[in-house]
Scaffold this motif. Structure first.
Motif, PDB file in Angstrom:
ATOM      1  N   VAL A  25       0.850  -1.197   0.000  1.00  0.00           N
ATOM      2  CA  VAL A  25       0.000   0.000   0.000  1.00  0.00           C
ATOM      3  C   VAL A  25       0.881   1.240   0.000  1.00  0.00           C
ATOM      4  N   GLU A  26       0.347   2.330  -0.507  1.00  0.00           N
ATOM      5  CA  GLU A  26       1.058   3.601  -0.398  1.00  0.00           C
ATOM      6  C   GLU A  26       1.180   3.964   1.084  1.00  0.00           C
ATOM      7  N   GLU A  27       2.308   4.555   1.428  1.00  0.00           N
ATOM      8  CA  GLU A  27       2.535   4.825   2.852  1.00  0.00           C
ATOM      9  C   GLU A  27       1.477   5.747   3.450  1.00  0.00           C
ATOM     10  N   ARG A  28       0.919   6.641   2.660  1.00  0.00           N
ATOM     11  CA  ARG A  28      -0.101   7.553   3.175  1.00  0.00           C
ATOM     12  C   ARG A  28      -1.338   6.805   3.684  1.00  0.00           C
ATOM     13  N   LEU A  29      -1.474   5.526   3.304  1.00  0.00           N
ATOM     14  CA  LEU A  29      -2.634   4.721   3.701  1.00  0.00           C
ATOM     15  C   LEU A  29      -2.348   3.804   4.884  1.00  0.00           C
ATOM     16  N   MET A  30      -1.151   3.884   5.461  1.00  0.00           N
ATOM     17  CA  MET A  30      -0.793   2.932   6.507  1.00  0.00           C
ATOM     18  C   MET A  30      -1.622   3.105   7.783  1.00  0.00           C
ATOM     19  N   SER A  31      -2.050   4.305   8.098  1.00  0.00           N
ATOM     20  CA  SER A  31      -2.919   4.485   9.268  1.00  0.00           C
ATOM     21  C   SER A  31      -4.285   3.863   9.032  1.00  0.00           C
ATOM     22  N   ALA A  32      -4.746   3.901   7.772  1.00  0.00           N
ATOM     23  CA  ALA A  32      -6.000   3.225   7.440  1.00  0.00           C
ATOM     24  C   ALA A  32      -5.843   1.718   7.564  1.00  0.00           C
ATOM     25  N   VAL A  33      -4.669   1.193   7.188  1.00  0.00           N
ATOM     26  CA  VAL A  33      -4.394  -0.240   7.354  1.00  0.00           C
ATOM     27  C   VAL A  33      -4.392  -0.605   8.835  1.00  0.00           C
ATOM     28  N   THR A  34      -3.849   0.279   9.667  1.00  0.00           N
ATOM     29  CA  THR A  34      -3.882   0.057  11.115  1.00  0.00           C
ATOM     30  C   THR A  34      -5.316  -0.137  11.592  1.00  0.00           C
ATOM     31  N   CYS A  35      -6.221   0.680  11.059  1.00  0.00           N
ATOM     32  CA  CYS A  35      -7.638   0.566  11.431  1.00  0.00           C
ATOM     33  C   CYS A  35      -8.262  -0.714  10.876  1.00  0.00           C
ATOM     34  N   ALA A  36      -7.950  -1.030   9.619  1.00  0.00           N
ATOM     35  CA  ALA A  36      -8.599  -2.156   8.947  1.00  0.00           C
ATOM     36  C   ALA A  36      -8.172  -3.498   9.509  1.00  0.00           C
ATOM     37  N   SER A  37      -6.893  -3.634   9.858  1.00  0.00           N
ATOM     38  CA  SER A  37      -6.412  -4.955  10.272  1.00  0.00           C
ATOM     39  C   SER A  37      -5.511  -4.953  11.494  1.00  0.00           C
ATOM     40  N   GLY A  38      -4.775  -3.877  11.722  1.00  0.00           N
ATOM     41  CA  GLY A  38      -3.853  -3.864  12.854  1.00  0.00           C
ATOM     42  C   GLY A  38      -4.544  -3.880  14.202  1.00  0.00           C
TER      43      GLY A  38
END
Length: 265
Positions: free
Chosen positions: A158-171
């Protein structure tokens, strides 16, 4: 000299290490942790050797995984900053700390990847987001990291700008799923189902429903509609969830999770 070193052996680091043992030999892996007793126990369980300091672990590995909580990053960086070389691959799993920020602290010439794994990695059922500058890593390096990630999870770039969204989705979201399982199990225990059976029924249903989404590729709303017979039990339950703000609660939780991930430094 080992190949992949874990700085920190908490829940996430241990889950990743256990997965890595499926595809790497113990002598290709190593770790360090501030808790000496923890180190001895992990060595006994896995056969993977440990180093006595962050700097020693870093100095003896090509791939360095910073598997500590964000509040400990500054101390770890202080320990390893002057032993890291341009040939090494630094892998961060901390939410909220960007590659740019790490380059500022470790040096602009250091090569850094950023991951967001989750705890189901312990069972080889994790989900990991990964972000990095593809131009500065070799095919061998990216293949090695991908081999590591797929040993304990599915992985998506994923683009790094989306990593906080990944934290929400799966982290962070496994915690919400556990809360849902606990709440639903409590609700049927109320009607007499034994607790151990309640957890079995609910957990297996969550697992099966997730598989339905992944395998069929159907929209979750369509799969929901297939369960909701007109005038039936399920649509009555769905109506109650809507009345009491089920979707809104999830969205609000995501807003809070995202805000905290962006704030962590």
């Amino acid at each position: 000299m080992s190949k992949i070193g874990f700085v920190g052996m908490g829940n996430m680091g241990y889950a990743m290490l256990k997965g890595a043992l499926n595809v790497f030999s113990p002598d290709e892996l190593s770790f360090t942790d501030v808790n000496e007793e923890r180190c001895k126990n992990v060595l006994k369980e896995t056969g993977v050797n440990y180093y006595s300091s962050n700097a020693e672990c870093t100095n003896n590995n090509k791939y360095i995984i910073l598997a500590v909580k964000p509040q400990y990053y500054d101390q770890v960086i202080k320990n390893i900053k002057y032993v890291i070389t341009q040939e090494q691959v630094i892998i961060s799993i901390a939410p909220g700390i960007t590659i740019e920020e790490l380059n500022t602290k470790l040096g602009a010439d250091k090569r850094i990847m950023r991951l967001m794994p989750n705890t189901p990695a312990l069972l080889g059922a994790g989900m990991t987001g990964i972000s990095y500058n593809k131009e500065i890593f070799s095919d061998v390096e990216t293949d090695t990291v991908n081999k590591l990630l797929t040993s304990f999870s599915k992985a998506e770039y994923v683009e790094e700008r989306l990593m906080s969204a990944v934290t929400c989705a799966s982290g962070s979201s496994p915690a919400y799923v556990y809360m849902f399982i606990e709440a639903l199990a409590d609700s049927v225990v109320k009607y007499g189902l034994p607790r151990d059976q309640a957890y079995e029924f609910v957990a297996q249903t969550v697992k099966g429903a997730a598989e339905m989404v992944l395998v069929t590729k159907e929209h979750p709303g369509r799969l929901k509609d297939q369960v909701c017979s007109p005038g039936g039990t399920t649509i009555a339950g769905v109506a109650a969830l809507e009345e009491y703000g089920f979707r809104n609660a999830i969205m609000k939780a995501t807003d809070e999770c995202y805000a905290r991930a962006e704030k962590i430094k």
